[in-house]
Scaffold this motif. Structure first.
Motif, PDB file in Angstrom:
ATOM      1  N   ILE A 215       0.833  -1.202   0.000  1.00  0.00           N
ATOM      2  CA  ILE A 215       0.000   0.000   0.000  1.00  0.00           C
ATOM      3  C   ILE A 215       0.870   1.255   0.000  1.00  0.00           C
ATOM      4  CG2 ILE A 215      -1.712   1.289   1.325  1.00  0.00           C
ATOM      5  CD1 ILE A 215      -2.805  -1.384   2.298  1.00  0.00           C
ATOM      6  N   VAL A 216       1.952   1.226   0.781  1.00  0.00           N
ATOM      7  CA  VAL A 216       2.850   2.380   0.830  1.00  0.00           C
ATOM      8  C   VAL A 216       3.523   2.595  -0.519  1.00  0.00           C
ATOM      9  CG1 VAL A 216       4.925   3.316   1.914  1.00  0.00           C
ATOM     10  CG2 VAL A 216       3.222   2.163   3.301  1.00  0.00           C
ATOM     11  N   ALA A 217       3.991   1.509  -1.138  1.00  0.00           N
ATOM     12  CA  ALA A 217       4.674   1.631  -2.431  1.00  0.00           C
ATOM     13  C   ALA A 217       3.752   2.240  -3.482  1.00  0.00           C
ATOM     14  CB  ALA A 217       5.171   0.258  -2.880  1.00  0.00           C
ATOM     15  N   MET A 218       2.482   1.849  -3.486  1.00  0.00           N
ATOM     16  CA  MET A 218       1.548   2.411  -4.460  1.00  0.00           C
ATOM     17  C   MET A 218       1.132   3.834  -4.095  1.00  0.00           C
ATOM     18  SD  MET A 218      -0.856  -0.876  -5.405  1.00  0.00           S
ATOM     19  CE  MET A 218      -1.209  -1.290  -3.698  1.00  0.00           C
ATOM     20  N   SER A 219       1.198   4.182  -2.809  1.00  0.00           N
ATOM     21  CA  SER A 219       0.785   5.518  -2.377  1.00  0.00           C
ATOM     22  C   SER A 219       1.877   6.562  -2.542  1.00  0.00           C
ATOM     23  CB  SER A 219       0.348   5.476  -0.904  1.00  0.00           C
ATOM     24  OG  SER A 219      -0.743   4.601  -0.720  1.00  0.00           O
ATOM     25  N   THR A 220       3.088   6.142  -2.849  1.00  0.00           N
ATOM     26  CA  THR A 220       4.167   7.123  -3.000  1.00  0.00           C
ATOM     27  C   THR A 220       3.955   8.063  -4.186  1.00  0.00           C
ATOM     28  OG1 THR A 220       5.428   5.442  -4.227  1.00  0.00           O
ATOM     29  CG2 THR A 220       5.920   5.713  -1.870  1.00  0.00           C
ATOM     30  N   VAL A 221       3.030   7.706  -5.099  1.00  0.00           N
ATOM     31  CA  VAL A 221       2.736   8.623  -6.212  1.00  0.00           C
ATOM     32  C   VAL A 221       2.096   9.903  -5.708  1.00  0.00           C
ATOM     33  CG1 VAL A 221       2.560   6.755  -7.898  1.00  0.00           C
ATOM     34  CG2 VAL A 221       0.528   7.480  -6.632  1.00  0.00           C
ATOM     35  N   LEU A 222       1.556   9.895  -4.478  1.00  0.00           N
ATOM     36  CA  LEU A 222       0.988  11.123  -3.916  1.00  0.00           C
ATOM     37  C   LEU A 222       2.057  12.188  -3.713  1.00  0.00           C
ATOM     38  CD1 LEU A 222      -1.423   9.619  -1.217  1.00  0.00           C
ATOM     39  CD2 LEU A 222      -2.047  10.565  -3.445  1.00  0.00           C
ATOM     40  N   ALA A 223       3.321  11.772  -3.629  1.00  0.00           N
ATOM     41  CA  ALA A 223       4.401  12.739  -3.450  1.00  0.00           C
ATOM     42  C   ALA A 223       4.543  13.661  -4.653  1.00  0.00           C
ATOM     43  CB  ALA A 223       5.720  12.011  -3.187  1.00  0.00           C
ATOM     44  N   SER A 224       3.994  13.265  -5.805  1.00  0.00           N
ATOM     45  CA  SER A 224       4.062  14.140  -6.983  1.00  0.00           C
ATOM     46  C   SER A 224       3.255  15.420  -6.769  1.00  0.00           C
ATOM     47  CB  SER A 224       3.540  13.391  -8.211  1.00  0.00           C
ATOM     48  OG  SER A 224       2.176  13.047  -8.048  1.00  0.00           O
ATOM     49  N   ILE A 225       2.242  15.372  -5.909  1.00  0.00           N
ATOM     50  CA  ILE A 225       1.410  16.550  -5.671  1.00  0.00           C
ATOM     51  C   ILE A 225       2.196  17.632  -4.944  1.00  0.00           C
ATOM     52  CG2 ILE A 225      -0.734  17.348  -4.576  1.00  0.00           C
ATOM     53  CD1 ILE A 225      -1.869  14.586  -4.952  1.00  0.00           C
ATOM     54  N   VAL A 226       3.148  17.227  -4.119  1.00  0.00           N
ATOM     55  CA  VAL A 226       3.934  18.198  -3.344  1.00  0.00           C
ATOM     56  C   VAL A 226       5.285  18.474  -3.992  1.00  0.00           C
ATOM     57  CG1 VAL A 226       2.792  17.716  -1.165  1.00  0.00           C
ATOM     58  CG2 VAL A 226       4.733  16.321  -1.851  1.00  0.00           C
ATOM     59  N   GLY A 227       5.471  18.062  -5.236  1.00  0.00           N
ATOM     60  CA  GLY A 227       6.660  18.456  -5.983  1.00  0.00           C
ATOM     61  C   GLY A 227       7.843  17.523  -5.921  1.00  0.00           C
ATOM     62  N   VAL A 228       7.681  16.328  -5.407  1.00  0.00           N
ATOM     63  CA  VAL A 228       8.786  15.373  -5.369  1.00  0.00           C
ATOM     64  C   VAL A 228       8.942  14.750  -6.758  1.00  0.00           C
ATOM     65  CG1 VAL A 228       9.684  13.278  -4.286  1.00  0.00           C
ATOM     66  CG2 VAL A 228       8.377  14.926  -2.934  1.00  0.00           C
ATOM     67  N   SER A 229      10.157  14.675  -7.242  1.00  0.00           N
ATOM     68  CA  SER A 229      10.415  14.174  -8.599  1.00  0.00           C
ATOM     69  C   SER A 229      10.451  12.655  -8.615  1.00  0.00           C
ATOM     70  CB  SER A 229      11.726  14.749  -9.138  1.00  0.00           C
ATOM     71  OG  SER A 229      11.655  16.154  -9.255  1.00  0.00           O
ATOM     72  N   PRO A 251      -0.344   5.504 -23.054  1.00  0.00           N
ATOM     73  CA  PRO A 251       0.852   4.659 -23.005  1.00  0.00           C
ATOM     74  C   PRO A 251       1.840   5.041 -21.902  1.00  0.00           C
ATOM     75  CG  PRO A 251       0.355   5.258 -25.250  1.00  0.00           C
ATOM     76  CD  PRO A 251      -0.534   6.082 -24.398  1.00  0.00           C
ATOM     77  N   LEU A 252       2.060   6.341 -21.688  1.00  0.00           N
ATOM     78  CA  LEU A 252       3.027   6.751 -20.675  1.00  0.00           C
ATOM     79  C   LEU A 252       2.553   6.378 -19.272  1.00  0.00           C
ATOM     80  CD1 LEU A 252       4.180  10.235 -22.023  1.00  0.00           C
ATOM     81  CD2 LEU A 252       5.520   8.128 -21.912  1.00  0.00           C
ATOM     82  N   TYR A 253       1.310   6.688 -18.971  1.00  0.00           N
ATOM     83  CA  TYR A 253       0.798   6.336 -17.646  1.00  0.00           C
ATOM     84  C   TYR A 253       0.524   4.837 -17.530  1.00  0.00           C
ATOM     85  CZ  TYR A 253       0.457  11.223 -16.351  1.00  0.00           C
ATOM     86  OH  TYR A 253       0.765  12.528 -16.037  1.00  0.00           O
ATOM     87  N   GLY A 254       0.259   4.178 -18.654  1.00  0.00           N
ATOM     88  CA  GLY A 254       0.165   2.723 -18.633  1.00  0.00           C
ATOM     89  C   GLY A 254       1.503   2.069 -18.326  1.00  0.00           C
ATOM     90  N   PHE A 255       2.593   2.689 -18.786  1.00  0.00           N
ATOM     91  CA  PHE A 255       3.920   2.183 -18.450  1.00  0.00           C
ATOM     92  C   PHE A 255       4.181   2.308 -16.944  1.00  0.00           C
ATOM     93  CE2 PHE A 255       8.539   2.980 -17.950  1.00  0.00           C
ATOM     94  CZ  PHE A 255       9.010   1.755 -18.401  1.00  0.00           C
ATOM     95  N   ALA A 256       3.750   3.418 -16.347  1.00  0.00           N
ATOM     96  CA  ALA A 256       3.886   3.573 -14.899  1.00  0.00           C
ATOM     97  C   ALA A 256       3.053   2.530 -14.162  1.00  0.00           C
ATOM     98  CB  ALA A 256       3.468   4.984 -14.488  1.00  0.00           C
ATOM     99  N   LEU A 257       1.847   2.295 -14.660  1.00  0.00           N
ATOM    100  CA  LEU A 257       0.992   1.271 -14.048  1.00  0.00           C
ATOM    101  C   LEU A 257       1.651  -0.096 -14.124  1.00  0.00           C
ATOM    102  CD1 LEU A 257      -2.831   0.951 -14.487  1.00  0.00           C
ATOM    103  CD2 LEU A 257      -1.408  -1.048 -14.858  1.00  0.00           C
ATOM    104  N   LEU A 258       2.244  -0.409 -15.261  1.00  0.00           N
ATOM    105  CA  LEU A 258       2.886  -1.706 -15.436  1.00  0.00           C
ATOM    106  C   LEU A 258       4.071  -1.869 -14.484  1.00  0.00           C
ATOM    107  CD1 LEU A 258       3.000  -4.344 -17.070  1.00  0.00           C
ATOM    108  CD2 LEU A 258       4.526  -3.181 -18.671  1.00  0.00           C
ATOM    109  N   CYS A 259       4.840  -0.821 -14.285  1.00  0.00           N
ATOM    110  CA  CYS A 259       5.991  -0.900 -13.369  1.00  0.00           C
ATOM    111  C   CYS A 259       5.538  -1.194 -11.944  1.00  0.00           C
ATOM    112  CB  CYS A 259       6.779   0.402 -13.421  1.00  0.00           C
ATOM    113  SG  CYS A 259       7.682   0.683 -14.968  1.00  0.00           S
ATOM    114  N   PHE A 260       4.510  -0.493 -11.489  1.00  0.00           N
ATOM    115  CA  PHE A 260       4.018  -0.734 -10.134  1.00  0.00           C
ATOM    116  C   PHE A 260       3.403  -2.118 -10.007  1.00  0.00           C
ATOM    117  CE2 PHE A 260       4.377   3.870  -9.741  1.00  0.00           C
ATOM    118  CZ  PHE A 260       4.812   4.006  -8.438  1.00  0.00           C
ATOM    119  N   PHE A 261       2.720  -2.561 -11.059  1.00  0.00           N
ATOM    120  CA  PHE A 261       2.110  -3.889 -11.013  1.00  0.00           C
ATOM    121  C   PHE A 261       3.185  -4.982 -10.940  1.00  0.00           C
ATOM    122  CE2 PHE A 261       0.637  -7.717 -13.194  1.00  0.00           C
ATOM    123  CZ  PHE A 261      -0.508  -8.017 -12.457  1.00  0.00           C
ATOM    124  N   LEU A 262       4.202  -4.872 -11.771  1.00  0.00           N
ATOM    125  CA  LEU A 262       5.257  -5.886 -11.770  1.00  0.00           C
ATOM    126  C   LEU A 262       6.061  -5.883 -10.476  1.00  0.00           C
ATOM    127  CD1 LEU A 262       6.604  -5.561 -15.428  1.00  0.00           C
ATOM    128  CD2 LEU A 262       5.064  -7.292 -14.489  1.00  0.00           C
TER     129      LEU A 262
END
Length: 281
Positions: A215-229, A251-262
């Motif tokens: 859950i934490v690994a998937m939630s780290t995308v929230l850091a993009s809202i506060v400017g974390v690269s 395709p770009l966001y699907g690639f991100a989805l695939l990385c988190f899924f794998l």
């Protein structure tokens, strides 16, 4: 020869084999993986078909920016690992506080656990990002606190509360006879907890602990809202660098989805395996 003697002495007859085809077994995990890969391929092919003749196809754009995007994904993993480490250490102490003999410690631990466990993660992240200074001075030495470190602390707070509940539940699940037997051998409460109870709780705590990490690994995308690269931030920047083409969005966001899924799906399978192996009842 009588009928009974004939029935007794006759040779056994082999029945014919059952040649009916067996029904196919439905495997949800295999189907889910196949559907995910098929969806990603469909997104890429559709985007390539929509692209102009002079623009790069979607698959080439992903291949071009994959090293940068994977670097951002590694940053997501780093934030999640550090958050889990800090949250586990703090959650262990908080969970023991929930089991304390002292009423004040027990109530204070319960209050902290409920606050951070039931608060939205994004709200906690904003609180840490804007309340923690960008640098601290210690013995005349200025120590900078970049955004990703503050984001790590923000994610560690809900992890701490959830790990505390895992520790409390695991300790409570140990039969009371263990406490009584250790008490009869003149062990102190601290010795009983650290030498007898907690070692038995490791296999009980490991599967839910791994679920929390996913859950934490998937939630780290929230850091993009506060400017974390991290990966999602870099994905948006790559999309902007390619001219904001609409056909590249999926395709770009699907690639991100695939990385988190794998990354998370094998952890999910391992968690299920440990739950079956460490069954306690």
């Amino acid at each position: 020869m009588t009928v009974r003697e004939f029935e007794r002495d006759r040779m056994p007859v082999l029945l014919p084999f059952n040649l009916r085809p067996q029904p196919l077994q439905f495997r949800p995990r295999v189907v889910a993986s196949a559907l995910l890969c098929a969806s990603l391929c469909l997104f890429v092919s559709a985007a390539s078909a929509q692209g102009g003749k002079t623009a790069l196809p979607a698959i080439e754009v992903i291949a071009k920016w994959a090293p940068l995007l994977l670097t951002g994904f590694g940053f997501n993993i780093l934030i999640s690992a550090l958050s889990m480490l800090l949250g586990t250490i703090a959650g262990l102490g908080l969970g023991l506080g929930l089991l304390s003999e002292f009423f004040a410690i027990r109530q204070a631990s319960w209050l902290v656990t409920q606050v951070f466990r039931n608060a939205p993660w994004l709200v906690l992240l904003f609180f840490v990002m804007f309340l923690v200074p960008f640098q601290v001075t210690l013995f005349g030495l200025r120590i900078p606190l970049p955004d990703w470190i503050k984001a790590t602390g923000g994610f560690a707070l809900p992890v701490m509360a959830n790990v505390a509940e895992v520790v409390r539940g695991a300790v409570r699940s140990v039969p009371s006879t263990q406490w009584e037997a250790a008490d009869s051998l003149a062990f102190t409460r601290r010795q009983i907890m650290w030498r007898i109870i907690l070692p038995q709780c490791i296999k009980r705590m490991l599967p839910p602990w791994m679920n929390i990490y996913c859950i934490v690994a998937m939630s780290t995308v929230l850091a993009s809202i506060v400017g974390v690269s991290e990966m999602l931030t870099l994905t948006a920047q790559v999309h902007a660098a390619e001219g904001g083409r609409p056909e590249l969005f999926a395709p770009l966001y699907g690639f991100a989805l695939l990385c988190f899924f794998l990354y998370c799906y094998p952890i999910n399978l391992w968690t299920a395996y440990l739950e079956r192996r460490f069954q306690t009842g």
